[in-house]
Design an enzyme around this catalytic site. Structure first.
Site, short mmCIF file in Angstrom:
data_model
loop_
_atom_site.label_atom_id
_atom_site.label_comp_id
_atom_site.label_asym_id
_atom_site.label_seq_id
_atom_site.Cartn_x
_atom_site.Cartn_y
_atom_site.Cartn_z
N HIS A 53 0.85 -1.05 -0.21
CA HIS A 53 0.15 0.23 0.01
C HIS A 53 0.76 1.35 0.02
O HIS A 53 1.44 1.59 0.86
CB HIS A 53 -0.97 0.00 1.37
CG HIS A 53 -1.82 -1.26 1.34
ND1 HIS A 53 -2.57 -1.63 0.67
CD2 HIS A 53 -1.37 -2.24 2.30
CE1 HIS A 53 -3.19 -3.02 0.93
NE2 HIS A 53 -2.37 -3.32 2.26
N SER A 76 1.70 -0.25 -5.51
CA SER A 76 0.73 -0.63 -4.21
C SER A 76 0.33 -2.02 -4.57
O SER A 76 0.38 -2.57 -5.71
CB SER A 76 -0.23 0.33 -4.35
OG SER A 76 -0.86 0.14 -3.07
N SER A 81 -5.68 1.53 -2.33
CA SER A 81 -5.00 2.03 -1.03
C SER A 81 -3.97 3.25 -1.21
O SER A 81 -3.61 3.59 -0.22
CB SER A 81 -4.47 0.72 -0.21
OG SER A 81 -3.36 0.40 -1.24
N ASP A 128 3.48 -7.55 0.27
CA ASP A 128 2.19 -7.56 1.12
C ASP A 128 1.00 -8.13 0.34
O ASP A 128 0.52 -7.70 -0.31
CB ASP A 128 1.90 -6.01 1.50
CG ASP A 128 0.65 -5.84 2.40
OD1 ASP A 128 0.16 -6.97 2.56
OD2 ASP A 128 0.58 -4.73 2.76
N GLU A 189 4.51 -9.12 4.42
CA GLU A 189 3.99 -8.36 5.53
C GLU A 189 2.73 -9.07 6.11
O GLU A 189 2.42 -8.81 7.35
CB GLU A 189 3.38 -7.02 4.56
CG GLU A 189 2.53 -6.16 5.59
CD GLU A 189 3.72 -5.21 6.28
OE1 GLU A 189 4.67 -5.38 6.38
OE2 GLU A 189 2.87 -4.24 7.29
N ASN A 214 4.85 -10.87 9.17
CA ASN A 214 3.54 -10.87 9.86
C ASN A 214 3.47 -11.43 11.19
O ASN A 214 3.23 -11.06 12.35
CB ASN A 214 2.45 -11.35 9.15
CG ASN A 214 0.97 -11.40 9.70
OD1 ASN A 214 0.52 -10.16 9.75
ND2 ASN A 214 0.61 -12.59 10.22
N LYS A 219 4.38 -7.42 14.94
CA LYS A 219 3.51 -6.88 13.81
C LYS A 219 2.26 -7.45 14.00
O LYS A 219 1.16 -6.59 14.54
CB LYS A 219 4.39 -7.56 12.58
CG LYS A 219 3.75 -7.19 11.31
CD LYS A 219 2.54 -7.48 10.78
CE LYS A 219 1.84 -6.79 9.51
NZ LYS A 219 0.49 -7.37 9.56
N ASP A 223 -0.01 -4.39 14.64
CA ASP A 223 -0.61 -3.81 13.38
C ASP A 223 -2.00 -4.41 13.29
O ASP A 223 -3.04 -3.63 13.21
CB ASP A 223 0.40 -3.97 12.49
CG ASP A 223 -0.33 -3.87 10.96
OD1 ASP A 223 -1.53 -4.08 10.61
OD2 ASP A 223 0.62 -3.48 10.08
N ASN A 224 -2.27 -5.72 13.31
CA ASN A 224 -3.20 -6.50 12.90
C ASN A 224 -4.34 -5.98 14.10
O ASN A 224 -5.80 -6.16 13.59
CB ASN A 224 -3.11 -7.67 12.72
CG ASN A 224 -2.15 -8.38 11.69
OD1 ASN A 224 -1.19 -7.43 11.54
ND2 ASN A 224 -2.25 -9.56 11.28
N CYS A 228 -6.10 -2.01 13.29
CA CYS A 228 -7.67 -2.35 12.94
C CYS A 228 -8.62 -1.38 13.98
O CYS A 228 -9.72 -1.09 13.70
CB CYS A 228 -7.76 -3.56 12.47
SG CYS A 228 -6.98 -4.18 11.26
N HIS A 334 -7.59 -9.02 3.70
CA HIS A 334 -6.43 -8.81 2.44
C HIS A 334 -7.14 -8.73 1.19
O HIS A 334 -7.07 -7.62 0.16
CB HIS A 334 -5.19 -9.42 2.49
CG HIS A 334 -4.32 -8.98 1.54
ND1 HIS A 334 -3.29 -7.80 1.97
CD2 HIS A 334 -3.86 -9.32 0.29
CE1 HIS A 334 -2.58 -7.36 0.78
NE2 HIS A 334 -3.18 -8.24 -0.26
N HIS A 384 -3.79 2.03 8.93
CA HIS A 384 -3.32 2.34 10.29
C HIS A 384 -2.63 3.54 10.62
O HIS A 384 -1.74 3.98 9.41
CB HIS A 384 -2.52 1.06 10.46
CG HIS A 384 -3.03 -0.20 10.51
ND1 HIS A 384 -4.57 -0.57 10.31
CD2 HIS A 384 -2.60 -1.52 10.58
CE1 HIS A 384 -4.72 -1.69 10.32
NE2 HIS A 384 -3.66 -2.39 10.47
N SER A 392 5.59 -2.41 12.54
CA SER A 392 5.38 -3.36 11.27
C SER A 392 6.85 -3.14 10.39
O SER A 392 7.61 -4.08 10.16
CB SER A 392 4.29 -3.16 10.44
OG SER A 392 3.14 -3.33 11.42
N GLN A 396 9.99 -5.19 8.74
CA GLN A 396 10.49 -5.24 7.35
C GLN A 396 11.88 -4.91 7.08
O GLN A 396 12.48 -5.80 6.35
CB GLN A 396 9.50 -4.15 6.54
CG GLN A 396 8.11 -4.88 6.24
CD GLN A 396 8.19 -6.05 5.13
OE1 GLN A 396 9.14 -6.22 4.73
NE2 GLN A 396 6.93 -6.53 5.09
#
Ligand code: NAI
Length: 463
Positions: A53, A76, A81, A128, A189, A214, A219, A223-224, A228, A334, A384, A392, A396
């Site tokens: 993204h 992307s 996104s 990703d 990711e 991930n 991460k 992040d998840n 969210c 996703h 996010h 995250s 990476q």
């Protein structure tokens, strides 16, 4: 090459740069890596294709990779996104980027192809959802005639990818096979992309080492979940301005994204119900205070439906036929196959604004569909916040460094970064939010069987 980019409007670069400067203040992990490795440039010689993204946060990631010595080209991983000002700022900085919010599926694969066009080809992938990896591996298999059946497209998405593969094969015979052999590794990711990698490994088709970013704790458990928690409701609000307090929302799936999504809706005052297939996650949802139900039993009464499963056909046409007038339907997983959007194509669609459609069902009831079923937090809002993406993306960058500097130590398998790096990522984010960490003394450390400086948990610990 002059103008080696495709963005909506390069004049948006100044605006993008201002937001990038702000994002840097919220991304302490990435900034610390620039500080630590900016001089030694451990990524020198690497040529990284990024398929992720194209947001402001990703722009800070890209500039960190460049600061560490990498050559980067970017596309992307989703048609909705991109933040056009972020893409413009990156293009203006001289990094080739190919991304426009609202690009078509055909453009999606064309732009991804363009991101591979380093003079000598890339040697690393930062993925990703796995599209960049898929493009090369599928292309190489078609090229080698390893599996003719896979070349029969079954959806609009597959049609677009195969058309692009054929175009590239015609222009550069043997290109995919060459790319497959010169890539030294991929860092992935997201949950769905990681599933694809383990699947490739199982089928003996993973031709290079992969790092599963991930499943770094810093991460997926941040992040998840917390990502969210902030961005789901943000997306619904920007799309619909609907009052959420008092409404009934159904969250499908109670994994990391589901946990964050349910918390997000509850935080906005919605009455939240959850569906699950896994007894452990179902029990967690119940004990977190959510009613765990069957979609069929609540579909006619709920106001908001959100899929978070990474699975397909979760909201089906027969469900949507039962929904009440003006029910809101969206996905934060996703891919867009969680909701059977294709089955709605012959209904009457009224576009309300970008990424918001009203669809009339045969009963006369209307549905509000967000981002045509693509991940709504990035389609309808800006994804996010920077702080959580810093965690995250610090993973990476560490993964890319590991693959580039020590890739030879790895088999063609899927790996997770070691725990001391996971703890390092967390540590880099403490000061920003004023967290004070208690120190173990030597005796206490010996008593619980760890080193005073960590790692603090055994591998099997689940957080
Ligand atoms: P997860 O595996 O932790 O959770 C998915 C949950 O869905 C599991 O508990 C599973 O049992 C459940 N599930 C599967 N099929 C179901 C069905 N038919 N009905 C009800 N529940 C079902 O995965 P995670 O990390 O939560 O990721 C979910 C999706 O979100 C993935 O596609 C991932 O790539 C994506 N993702 C999206 C983000 C975003 O910002 N939009 C951020 C991170 C991940």
């Amino acid at each position: 090459m002059a103008n080696d980019y495709i963005v909506k409007d390069i004049a948006l670069a100044d605006y993008g740069r201002k937001e990038l400067d702000i994002a840097e203040t919220e991304m302490p992990g990435l900034m610390a890596l620039r500080e630590e490795y900016g001089e030694s440039k451990p990524l020198k010689g690497s040529r990284i294709v990024g398929s992720l993204h194209m947001t402001i946060q990703t722009a800070v990631l890209i500039e960190t990779l460049v600061a560490l010595g990498a050559d980067v080209r970017w596309a992307s991983c989703n048609i909705f996104s991109t933040q056009d000002h972020a893409a413009a700022a990156i293009a203006a900085s001289g990094v080739p980027v190919f991304a426009i919010k609202g690009q078509s599926l055909v453009e999606h694969w064309d732009y991804l192809d363009k991101s591979f066009m380093f003079e000598e080809g890339p040697n690393l992938i930062l993925d990703d959802g796995g599209d960049a990896t898929l493009y090369i591996l599928l292309g190489a298999r078609v090229e080698q005639g390893e599996d003719e059946l896979i070349a029969i497209p079954k959806s609009e998405e597959e049609e677009a990818i195969f058309a692009q593969i054929k175009k590239r094969m015609a222009a550069n015979p043997g290109w995919f096979t060459k790319m497959r052999s010169q890539i030294v590794g991929v860092s992935e990711e997201t949950t769905t992309g990681v599933h694809r990698l383990y699947d490739l490994k199982k089928r003996g088709q993973l031709p290079f080492p992969a790092i599963n970013v991930n499943d770094s704790v810093t991460k997926s458990k941040f992040d998840n979940k917390y990502g969210c928690k902030e961005s789901l409701v943000d997306g619904i609000r920007r799309a619909t301005d609907t009052m959420m307090a008092g409404k009934v929302a159904v969250v499908m799936g109670y994994g990391d994204v589901g946990k964050g999504s349910a918390a997000s809706l509850r935080g906005a005052g919605a009455r939240v119900k959850v569906t699950e297939v896994d007894p452990i996650c179902a029990l967690q949802a119940a004990m977190d205070g959510f009613e765990v139900v069957l979609l069929e039993d609540v579909v006619a009464d709920a106001d908001i439906f959100i899929t978070t499963t990474g699975n397909k056909d979760v909201i089906r046409i027969e469900h949507m036929r039962e929904m009440k007038d003006m029910a809101i339907v969206g996905n934060i997983g996703h891919f867009d196959n969680e909701i059977q959007v294709a089955a709605l194509k012959n209904h009457k669609w009224t576009n309300i604004k970008e990424q918001v459609d009203m669809i009339e069902m045969p009963s006369g009831n209307r549905l509000i569909l967000l981002s045509e079923g693509r991940l709504l937090n990035l389609g309808n809002a800006t994804g996010h916040p920077s702080f959580v993406m810093s965690a995250s993306f610090t993973n990476q960058v560490l993964a890319q460094m590991e693959l580039w500097m020590r890739g030879d130590n790895y088999e063609n398998d899927v790996y997770i970064l070691p725990k001391h790096l996971d703890e390092k990522v967390a540590r880099l984010h403490l000061a920003k939010i004023g967290v004070k960490l208690t120190k173990l003394d030597a005796e206490q450390a010996a008593y619980i069987g760890v080193a005073p400086e960590g790692p603090f948990k055994p591998e099997h610990y689940r957080y």
